[in-house]
Enzyme design. Sequence first.
Site, PDB file in Angstrom:
ATOM      1  N   HIS A  31       0.852  -1.206   0.000  1.00  0.00           N
ATOM      2  CA  HIS A  31       0.000   0.000   0.000  1.00  0.00           C
ATOM      3  C   HIS A  31       0.877   1.241   0.000  1.00  0.00           C
ATOM      4  O   HIS A  31       1.428   1.641   1.027  1.00  0.00           O
ATOM      5  CB  HIS A  31      -0.924   0.026   1.215  1.00  0.00           C
ATOM      6  CG  HIS A  31      -1.961   1.112   1.137  1.00  0.00           C
ATOM      7  ND1 HIS A  31      -3.234   0.889   0.662  1.00  0.00           N
ATOM      8  CD2 HIS A  31      -1.906   2.432   1.441  1.00  0.00           C
ATOM      9  CE1 HIS A  31      -3.920   2.018   0.701  1.00  0.00           C
ATOM     10  NE2 HIS A  31      -3.126   2.978   1.162  1.00  0.00           N
ATOM     11  N   ASP A 256       2.154   3.071   3.191  1.00  0.00           N
ATOM     12  CA  ASP A 256       1.276   4.221   2.919  1.00  0.00           C
ATOM     13  C   ASP A 256       2.072   5.452   2.485  1.00  0.00           C
ATOM     14  O   ASP A 256       1.559   6.569   2.501  1.00  0.00           O
ATOM     15  CB  ASP A 256       0.379   4.574   4.108  1.00  0.00           C
ATOM     16  CG  ASP A 256      -0.770   5.498   3.710  1.00  0.00           C
ATOM     17  OD1 ASP A 256      -1.307   5.338   2.597  1.00  0.00           O
ATOM     18  OD2 ASP A 256      -1.127   6.398   4.496  1.00  0.00           O
TER      19      ASP A 256
END
Length: 304
Positions: A31, A256
């Site tokens: 991610h 992230d």
Amino acid sequence: MTAPKTPGWLDWSADPSTPDFELPCGTVDAHCHVFGPHQEFPFAPERKYTPCDASKDQLFALRDHLGVARNVIVQATCHGADNAAMVDAVRAADGRARGIATVRPDVGEKELRELDAAGVRGVRFTFVKRLVDASPKEDLSTIAKKIAPLGWHVVLYFEAADLPELEDFFGTLPTQLVIDHMGRPDVAKPPENPEFERFLGFVEENDAWVKVSCPERLTVTGPPALHGERHAYTDVVPFARRVVTEFPDRVLWGTDWPHPNLKDHMPDDGLLVDYIPQIADTADLRRKLLVDNPMRLYWPGETA
């Protein structure tokens, strides 16, 4: 030129530390994002925020610094349904990246097949109200039906308090489900609280995958991953550890990067790697979380 950055925007750290924890060979950052660069890939006019640039080259430099082998690049909401920046990054990775797109209900089969050929393997549905104006369920159902023949999955981004009104709809989607950031639990509550129990029940009932990512986004009491802190985000650890233990074959991890919309602090990405042994406390669990699971989902049939 683009508009100035959103007031209070925190830029990603350009000088992350070297982690103490050595990632296993073949680790996947499942991610992460790219922003622009805006002069080449303009941000969407309807965006809710204007970020700093965070290019593919900067992402790949972080990948190599941390010891990551591959990336899953998730379309950033600041780019709307224009997937050009994400697709450019996936293609530039030469097989070492996959993509998660944002598409509209009128997307055609030709465009979907082009995205698939580029390395896209799913679409993201965002239900966080500060990021999107609305997520009409009929439109999302239409998209899910269009991507199902490709074997893609749907990535769901929602907040824990909203799951009761969404879970029946999620259960109708004809694809594999992958949940961002553990469904954003309220970590000020105990990990046995009814809201989190409901989330775990939803994961079990739907055979969903879960990203145990973004402790820096969920934390209330920290401590933050800054200034050499090797035991960061202890308030998030019990939640993530429970997910990793209960669903060892359906958990994923990601940085992230470049950490959009953080308001309190910008974490050191090296220290975020050192967070991993807190939530996956055996070599076998870490291997599944970091290598085996993402390879099975995004590169089936390939070896790390």
